[in-house]
Design a protein around this motif. Structure first.
Motif, PDB file in Angstrom:
ATOM      1  N   LYS A 152       0.950  -1.028  -0.101  1.00 36.15           N
ATOM      2  CA  LYS A 152      -0.229  -0.109   0.035  1.00 36.15           C
ATOM      3  C   LYS A 152       0.903   1.154   0.072  1.00 36.15           C
ATOM      4  CE  LYS A 152      -3.289   2.556   2.709  1.00 36.15           C
ATOM      5  NZ  LYS A 152      -3.805   2.541   3.889  1.00 36.15           N
ATOM      6  N   ARG A 153       1.889   1.197   0.848  1.00 38.11           N
ATOM      7  CA  ARG A 153       2.633   2.414   0.872  1.00 38.11           C
ATOM      8  C   ARG A 153       3.381   2.620  -0.144  1.00 38.11           C
ATOM      9  NH1 ARG A 153       5.555   5.114   5.226  1.00 38.11           N
ATOM     10  NH2 ARG A 153       6.057   7.072   4.618  1.00 38.11           N
ATOM     11  N   LYS A 154       4.047   1.443  -0.910  1.00 37.22           N
ATOM     12  CA  LYS A 154       4.765   1.617  -2.249  1.00 37.22           C
ATOM     13  C   LYS A 154       3.769   2.166  -3.183  1.00 37.22           C
ATOM     14  CE  LYS A 154       8.346  -1.820  -1.603  1.00 37.22           C
ATOM     15  NZ  LYS A 154       8.722  -3.275  -1.796  1.00 37.22           N
ATOM     16  N   LEU A 155       2.429   1.649  -3.481  1.00 42.43           N
ATOM     17  CA  LEU A 155       1.624   2.139  -4.260  1.00 42.43           C
ATOM     18  C   LEU A 155       1.405   3.665  -4.058  1.00 42.43           C
ATOM     19  CD1 LEU A 155      -0.831  -0.789  -4.704  1.00 42.43           C
ATOM     20  CD2 LEU A 155       0.572   0.205  -6.483  1.00 42.43           C
ATOM     21  N   VAL A 156       1.179   4.106  -2.822  1.00 46.92           N
ATOM     22  CA  VAL A 156       0.756   5.552  -2.714  1.00 46.92           C
ATOM     23  C   VAL A 156       2.053   6.188  -3.107  1.00 46.92           C
ATOM     24  CG1 VAL A 156       0.561   7.329  -0.956  1.00 46.92           C
ATOM     25  CG2 VAL A 156      -0.730   5.022  -0.876  1.00 46.92           C
ATOM     26  N   SER A 157       3.270   6.113  -2.928  1.00 42.63           N
ATOM     27  CA  SER A 157       4.344   6.870  -3.264  1.00 42.63           C
ATOM     28  C   SER A 157       4.426   6.949  -4.845  1.00 42.63           C
ATOM     29  CB  SER A 157       5.543   6.179  -2.429  1.00 42.63           C
ATOM     30  OG  SER A 157       6.712   7.107  -3.128  1.00 42.63           O
ATOM     31  N   ARG A 158       4.254   5.812  -5.341  1.00 35.37           N
ATOM     32  CA  ARG A 158       4.257   5.599  -6.802  1.00 35.37           C
ATOM     33  C   ARG A 158       3.391   6.441  -7.551  1.00 35.37           C
ATOM     34  NH1 ARG A 158       9.109   3.928  -9.724  1.00 35.37           N
ATOM     35  NH2 ARG A 158       9.822   1.989  -8.806  1.00 35.37           N
ATOM     36  N   VAL A 159       2.108   6.220  -7.114  1.00 40.01           N
ATOM     37  CA  VAL A 159       1.052   6.832  -7.893  1.00 40.01           C
ATOM     38  C   VAL A 159       1.217   8.463  -7.784  1.00 40.01           C
ATOM     39  CG1 VAL A 159      -1.471   7.400  -7.795  1.00 40.01           C
ATOM     40  CG2 VAL A 159      -0.587   4.997  -7.505  1.00 40.01           C
ATOM     41  N   ALA A 160       1.552   8.926  -6.377  1.00 41.29           N
ATOM     42  CA  ALA A 160       1.936  10.426  -6.213  1.00 41.29           C
ATOM     43  C   ALA A 160       3.022  10.859  -7.196  1.00 41.29           C
ATOM     44  CB  ALA A 160       2.311  10.431  -4.754  1.00 41.29           C
ATOM     45  N   ASN A 161       3.979  10.145  -7.291  1.00 43.19           N
ATOM     46  CA  ASN A 161       5.206  10.421  -8.137  1.00 43.19           C
ATOM     47  C   ASN A 161       4.695  10.674  -9.372  1.00 43.19           C
ATOM     48  OD1 ASN A 161       7.849  11.194  -7.364  1.00 43.19           O
ATOM     49  ND2 ASN A 161       8.265   9.611  -9.101  1.00 43.19           N
ATOM     50  N   TYR A 162       4.027   9.647  -9.902  1.00 41.62           N
ATOM     51  CA  TYR A 162       3.607   9.583 -11.407  1.00 41.62           C
ATOM     52  C   TYR A 162       2.478  10.665 -11.656  1.00 41.62           C
ATOM     53  CZ  TYR A 162       1.111   7.978 -15.685  1.00 41.62           C
ATOM     54  OH  TYR A 162       0.574   7.811 -17.003  1.00 41.62           O
ATOM     55  N   ILE A 163       1.509  10.904 -10.784  1.00 38.70           N
ATOM     56  CA  ILE A 163       0.433  12.110 -11.221  1.00 38.70           C
ATOM     57  C   ILE A 163       1.433  13.337 -11.094  1.00 38.70           C
ATOM     58  CG2 ILE A 163      -1.241  13.420  -9.945  1.00 38.70           C
ATOM     59  CD1 ILE A 163      -2.259  10.563  -8.945  1.00 38.70           C
ATOM     60  N   THR A 164       2.256  13.341 -10.309  1.00 36.71           N
ATOM     61  CA  THR A 164       3.162  14.878 -10.258  1.00 36.71           C
ATOM     62  C   THR A 164       3.878  14.885 -11.463  1.00 36.71           C
ATOM     63  OG1 THR A 164       3.175  14.707  -7.813  1.00 36.71           O
ATOM     64  CG2 THR A 164       4.548  16.259  -8.839  1.00 36.71           C
ATOM     65  N   GLN A 165       4.650  13.881 -12.004  1.00 38.15           N
ATOM     66  CA  GLN A 165       5.222  14.038 -13.158  1.00 38.15           C
ATOM     67  C   GLN A 165       4.432  14.199 -14.230  1.00 38.15           C
ATOM     68  OE1 GLN A 165       8.612  13.764 -13.391  1.00 38.15           O
ATOM     69  NE2 GLN A 165       9.195  12.654 -11.532  1.00 38.15           N
TER      70      GLN A 165
ATOM     71  N   GLY B 265       3.012  20.034   4.504  1.00 38.07           N
ATOM     72  CA  GLY B 265       2.922  18.459   4.584  1.00 38.07           C
ATOM     73  C   GLY B 265       3.583  17.872   3.595  1.00 38.07           C
ATOM     74  N   TYR B 266       3.071  16.710   3.293  1.00 35.84           N
ATOM     75  CA  TYR B 266       3.378  15.809   2.048  1.00 35.84           C
ATOM     76  C   TYR B 266       4.032  16.625   0.838  1.00 35.84           C
ATOM     77  CZ  TYR B 266       3.754  11.287   0.099  1.00 35.84           C
ATOM     78  OH  TYR B 266       4.169  10.010  -0.630  1.00 35.84           O
ATOM     79  N   VAL B 267       3.130  17.536   0.494  1.00 43.43           N
ATOM     80  CA  VAL B 267       3.398  18.252  -0.857  1.00 43.43           C
ATOM     81  C   VAL B 267       4.551  19.110  -0.756  1.00 43.43           C
ATOM     82  CG1 VAL B 267       2.296  19.290  -2.781  1.00 43.43           C
ATOM     83  CG2 VAL B 267       0.989  18.012  -1.373  1.00 43.43           C
ATOM     84  N   PHE B 268       5.071  19.900   0.373  1.00 43.73           N
ATOM     85  CA  PHE B 268       6.056  20.626   0.493  1.00 43.73           C
ATOM     86  C   PHE B 268       7.241  20.389  -0.245  1.00 43.73           C
ATOM     87  CE2 PHE B 268       9.908  22.311   2.755  1.00 43.73           C
ATOM     88  CZ  PHE B 268       9.713  23.663   2.659  1.00 43.73           C
ATOM     89  N   GLN B 269       7.658  19.057  -0.170  1.00 43.02           N
ATOM     90  CA  GLN B 269       9.046  18.617  -1.035  1.00 43.02           C
ATOM     91  C   GLN B 269       8.811  18.690  -2.575  1.00 43.02           C
ATOM     92  OE1 GLN B 269      11.442  18.574   0.753  1.00 43.02           O
ATOM     93  NE2 GLN B 269      11.161  17.935   2.657  1.00 43.02           N
ATOM     94  N   ILE B 270       7.520  18.392  -2.712  1.00 45.25           N
ATOM     95  CA  ILE B 270       7.184  18.356  -4.306  1.00 45.25           C
ATOM     96  C   ILE B 270       7.393  19.729  -4.777  1.00 45.25           C
ATOM     97  CG2 ILE B 270       5.513  18.107  -5.929  1.00 45.25           C
ATOM     98  CD1 ILE B 270       4.425  15.894  -4.488  1.00 45.25           C
ATOM     99  N   GLU B 271       6.679  20.818  -4.270  1.00 45.27           N
ATOM    100  CA  GLU B 271       6.644  22.038  -4.619  1.00 45.27           C
ATOM    101  C   GLU B 271       8.009  22.520  -4.684  1.00 45.27           C
ATOM    102  OE1 GLU B 271       4.649  26.405  -3.964  1.00 45.27           O
ATOM    103  OE2 GLU B 271       3.993  24.853  -2.579  1.00 45.27           O
ATOM    104  N   MET B 272       9.059  22.373  -3.846  1.00 39.89           N
ATOM    105  CA  MET B 272      10.319  22.640  -3.780  1.00 39.89           C
ATOM    106  C   MET B 272      10.748  22.473  -5.126  1.00 39.89           C
ATOM    107  SD  MET B 272      11.168  24.144  -0.870  1.00 39.89           S
ATOM    108  CE  MET B 272      12.964  23.977  -0.394  1.00 39.89           C
ATOM    109  N   ILE B 273      10.807  21.236  -5.689  1.00 40.79           N
ATOM    110  CA  ILE B 273      11.324  20.884  -6.922  1.00 40.79           C
ATOM    111  C   ILE B 273      10.587  21.693  -8.169  1.00 40.79           C
ATOM    112  CG2 ILE B 273      11.959  18.991  -8.429  1.00 40.79           C
ATOM    113  CD1 ILE B 273      13.924  18.999  -6.211  1.00 40.79           C
ATOM    114  N   VAL B 274       9.333  21.787  -7.942  1.00 42.62           N
ATOM    115  CA  VAL B 274       8.780  22.387  -9.150  1.00 42.62           C
ATOM    116  C   VAL B 274       9.173  24.055  -9.182  1.00 42.62           C
ATOM    117  CG1 VAL B 274       6.508  23.277  -9.883  1.00 42.62           C
ATOM    118  CG2 VAL B 274       6.663  20.669  -8.778  1.00 42.62           C
TER     119      VAL B 274
END
Length: 241
Positions: A141-154, A187-196
């Motif tokens: 479950k945790r792997k799927l959450v991470s992979r899906v989150a990464n894919y959607i963001t990409q 939260g969880y999206v902070f690191q994503i926005e840093m790269i964006v």
């Protein structure tokens, strides 16, 4: 004039990391001392009820105030503000951010430094998704959450980096300061926005494959609320970048 020696400030935000903190500090000290780098570890504890701050005080006595800098806060105030708080007290011209729960092995810090020097990158990010990188100890479950989150963001944001949800990175100090001024996510999206935002501002990003190991002690701080918040925040980022 002699060239100024680089100094690396390691920011360790903590909350209930009593069991993990002594070992992660030992590994950071061992790794960077053996490599001959100038460094400091800044521990930013958010008033952990398990006694993490008291453990940090003992570590400071062991390793010295030059190596271990304590900058506690009054409560759980969030990751982004922890970085802001840490930068204010950092003496380094490079900042390393990492988790204190042993999921990020300090041995990779020297690889980050070498990668940064190789291309004069503004940011070096650890990645679980290319080369020898990987994840260990997560359930499906945790792997799927991470992979899906990464894919959607990409797909939606085209950030130009392979691992967006990771929190093991090296930044030039001034770059990190500029990014934090721009970032609005929590939260969880902070690191994503840093790269964006880094891509938006024209900063360069290098990547180093890392092994991510799930925490041994303590509980994960990712829950259902964070996942729902992730979806909302990604759509906001998509609309504003």
């Amino acid at each position: 004039m002699a060239e100024q020696k680089d100094k690396y400030s390691i920011l360790l935000p903590t909350y209930n990391e009593l069991e993990n903190l002594p070992l992660i500090v030992y590994l950071i000290v061992k790794t960077l001392q053996e490599a001959g780098y100038d460094y400091e570890i800044i521990i930013i504890d958010d008033n952990s009820p398990d006694g993490t701050e008291r453990a940090a005080e003992q570590l400071q006595k062991i390793y010295g105030e030059d190596q271990i800098v304590l900058r506690p806060r009054s409560g759980k105030l969030g990751l982004g503000t922890a970085y802001v708080h840490g930068i204010k007290h950092a003496k380094g011209n490079f900042i390393v951010i990492m988790d204190a729960d042993l999921s990020h092995h300090p041995k990779f810090i020297t690889e980050f430094i070498e990668k940064q020097k190789e291309g004069d990158f503004d940011i070096v990010s650890g990645t679980r998704y290319i080369g020898s990188g990987g994840v260990y100890g997560w359930d499906l479950k945790r792997k799927l959450v991470s992979r899906v989150a990464n894919y959607i963001t990409q797909v939606l944001l085209r950030p130009g980096a392979s691992d967006l949800t990771g929190s093991f990175r090296l930044y030039k100090r001034d770059v990190l300061s500029k990014l934090i001024d721009k970032v609005v996510s929590k939260g969880y999206v902070f690191q994503i926005e840093m790269i964006v935002r880094a891509r938006e501002l024209g900063f360069t990003v290098g990547e180093v494959p890392i092994s991510f190991v799930d925490r041994v002690y303590g509980a994960s701080k990712l829950g259902g609320t964070e996942i729902v918040g992730f979806g909302k925040s990604i759509l906001t980022l998509f609309a504003t970048t």
